[in-house]
Write a protein that holds these residues in place. Sequence first.
Motif, mmCIF file in Angstrom:
data_model
loop_
_atom_site.group_PDB
_atom_site.id
_atom_site.type_symbol
_atom_site.label_atom_id
_atom_site.label_comp_id
_atom_site.label_asym_id
_atom_site.label_seq_id
_atom_site.Cartn_x
_atom_site.Cartn_y
_atom_site.Cartn_z
ATOM 1 N N GLY A 137 0.652 -1.294 0.021
ATOM 2 C CA GLY A 137 -0.149 -0.497 0.021
ATOM 3 C C GLY A 137 0.821 1.472 -0.151
ATOM 4 N N LYS A 138 2.182 1.210 -0.856
ATOM 5 C CA LYS A 138 2.895 2.260 -0.345
ATOM 6 C C LYS A 138 2.923 3.167 -1.414
ATOM 7 N N SER A 139 2.348 3.994 -2.272
ATOM 8 C CA SER A 139 1.506 4.443 -3.229
ATOM 9 C C SER A 139 0.608 5.297 -2.858
ATOM 10 N N LEU A 140 -0.790 4.829 -2.016
ATOM 11 C CA LEU A 140 -1.966 4.810 -1.520
ATOM 12 C C LEU A 140 -1.269 5.940 -0.376
ATOM 13 N N ALA A 141 -0.548 4.987 0.083
ATOM 14 C CA ALA A 141 -0.939 5.378 1.889
ATOM 15 C C ALA A 141 -0.159 6.939 1.848
ATOM 16 N N SER A 142 1.233 6.566 0.645
ATOM 17 C CA SER A 142 2.024 8.128 0.040
ATOM 18 C C SER A 142 0.911 9.204 -0.247
ATOM 19 N N MET A 143 0.476 8.709 -0.684
ATOM 20 C CA MET A 143 -0.683 9.615 -1.280
ATOM 21 C C MET A 143 -1.918 10.354 -0.127
ATOM 22 N N ASP A 144 -1.901 9.511 0.501
ATOM 23 C CA ASP A 144 -3.121 9.605 1.757
ATOM 24 C C ASP A 144 -2.817 10.604 2.724
ATOM 25 N N LEU A 145 -1.176 10.451 3.254
ATOM 26 C CA LEU A 145 -0.790 11.017 3.513
ATOM 27 C C LEU A 145 -0.447 12.422 3.724
ATOM 28 N N PHE A 146 0.146 12.399 2.079
ATOM 29 C CA PHE A 146 0.284 14.152 1.566
ATOM 30 C C PHE A 146 -0.316 15.133 1.236
ATOM 31 N N ILE A 147 -1.611 14.186 0.838
ATOM 32 C CA ILE A 147 -3.022 15.297 0.423
ATOM 33 C C ILE A 147 -3.852 15.853 1.738
ATOM 34 N N TYR A 148 -4.083 14.348 2.694
ATOM 35 C CA TYR A 148 -4.254 14.981 4.062
ATOM 36 C C TYR A 148 -3.015 16.037 4.983
ATOM 37 N N ILE A 149 -2.250 15.934 4.885
ATOM 38 C CA ILE A 149 -1.571 16.957 5.877
ATOM 39 C C ILE A 149 -1.149 18.386 5.341
ATOM 40 N N THR A 150 -1.381 18.144 4.485
ATOM 41 C CA THR A 150 -1.242 19.785 3.513
ATOM 42 C C THR A 150 -2.013 20.512 3.084
ATOM 43 N N THR A 151 -3.420 19.971 3.358
ATOM 44 C CA THR A 151 -5.478 20.536 2.911
ATOM 45 C C THR A 151 -4.871 20.621 4.226
ATOM 46 N N LEU A 152 -4.794 19.973 5.136
ATOM 47 C CA LEU A 152 -5.091 20.312 6.777
ATOM 48 C C LEU A 152 -4.525 21.653 7.349
ATOM 49 N N LEU A 153 -3.400 21.247 6.238
ATOM 50 C CA LEU A 153 -1.995 22.780 7.185
ATOM 51 C C LEU A 153 -2.601 24.322 6.128
ATOM 52 N N GLN A 154 -3.210 23.264 4.885
ATOM 53 C CA GLN A 154 -3.802 25.009 4.044
ATOM 54 C C GLN A 154 -4.515 25.497 5.083
ATOM 55 N N ASN A 155 -4.817 24.470 5.502
ATOM 56 C CA ASN A 155 -6.384 25.475 5.749
ATOM 57 C C ASN A 155 -6.749 26.018 6.755
ATOM 58 N N PHE A 156 -5.976 25.290 8.038
ATOM 59 C CA PHE A 156 -6.077 25.736 9.364
ATOM 60 C C PHE A 156 -4.215 25.788 10.444
ATOM 61 N N THR A 157 -4.308 26.776 10.912
ATOM 62 C CA THR A 157 -3.499 26.356 11.942
ATOM 63 C C THR A 157 -3.594 25.916 13.006
ATOM 64 N N ILE A 158 -1.759 25.081 13.662
ATOM 65 C CA ILE A 158 -2.158 24.564 14.526
ATOM 66 C C ILE A 158 -2.192 24.675 16.020
ATOM 67 N N LYS A 159 -3.247 24.991 16.822
ATOM 68 C CA LYS A 159 -2.422 25.626 18.224
ATOM 69 C C LYS A 159 -2.645 24.424 18.849
ATOM 70 N N SER A 160 -1.196 25.078 20.072
ATOM 71 C CA SER A 160 -1.677 23.588 21.528
ATOM 72 C C SER A 160 -2.138 24.577 22.721
ATOM 73 N N LEU A 161 -2.856 23.404 23.178
ATOM 74 C CA LEU A 161 -3.069 24.143 24.863
ATOM 75 C C LEU A 161 -2.247 24.270 25.571
ATOM 76 N N VAL A 162 -1.916 23.949 26.014
ATOM 77 C CA VAL A 162 -0.542 23.600 26.874
ATOM 78 C C VAL A 162 1.028 24.418 26.150
ATOM 79 N N PRO A 163 2.248 24.547 27.211
ATOM 80 C CA PRO A 163 3.619 25.191 25.909
ATOM 81 C C PRO A 163 4.315 23.954 25.094
#
Length: 267
Positions: free
Chosen positions: A209-235
């Motif tokens: 599943g190398k190709s599918l997993a690589s594609m999934d992770l890249f699209i999911y992560i970049t799309t998420l960070l493209q639209n949202f800023t991650i903020k932690s509730l603790v230092p």
Amino acid sequence: MGYIPGPHHELKENFTAMADFIRKKVERNMKTLDSNNPRDFIDCFLIKMEKEGKNKATFFNSDSLVMSLMLFFGGTGLVTATLEYTMLLLMKYPNVAEKVYSEIDNIIGQHPAEFEDRFNMPYTEAIIIIIFISPLALPHKLIMDTRIHNYKFKKGTIFTLVLTAAHNDKIQFKNPENFDPNNFLDENGKLLKKEALMPFSAGKRICPGKSLASMDLFIYITTLLQNFTIKSLVPPEKISVTPVGVGIGHVSPSFEICLLPHTCSQD
């Protein structure tokens, strides 16, 4: 292991339950199968089984169909665990997160992410590789008697590759003990290409599943960070990234996360 008490018995039961679920789905597909209009992977596999007929050497049989679909379950779980750890580590290391945001802004901008964008985003891809790397690979079985250095191994011997040994090798990587994407980048900032880098196992029988997993992770992560800023509730220094479970993949500890749409990230 069947004689030893423990939670691994539940694992076997879960696999049996998933296999039963798949077989029932296959049976439903068979009853309404239209060879001219396949609806999904199962239909395509069943059509191929019909074409193969009574060929005993074919890999297209009911058992192969079940095991092929089981890979989707495994891939879904591993991709989910990798996404969770990505969010946790980016909160822990905001300086790394800023570089990812910058690369996304410069390469993708506001356009939908495409898998081909990864060729121009080595820093982001290096992060995905770091987090996706498993401590262990799936077992491999010898198909013939084999000699490795001065040792002889018989056909059927099962090996489990300890990938951590390679990825923590200080001879191969600059700073393997720390979360540092630069470990997997060369002096020009390009992704390293070396045999010691094995995020999807080693040898001819790497993760199917190398190709599918690589594609999934890249699209999911970049799309998420493209639209949202991650903020932690603790230092960041109070965030623990020590896994609570280790095996084929890492299981992250529980954590809370705040996702701010980019339109209000400055508020």
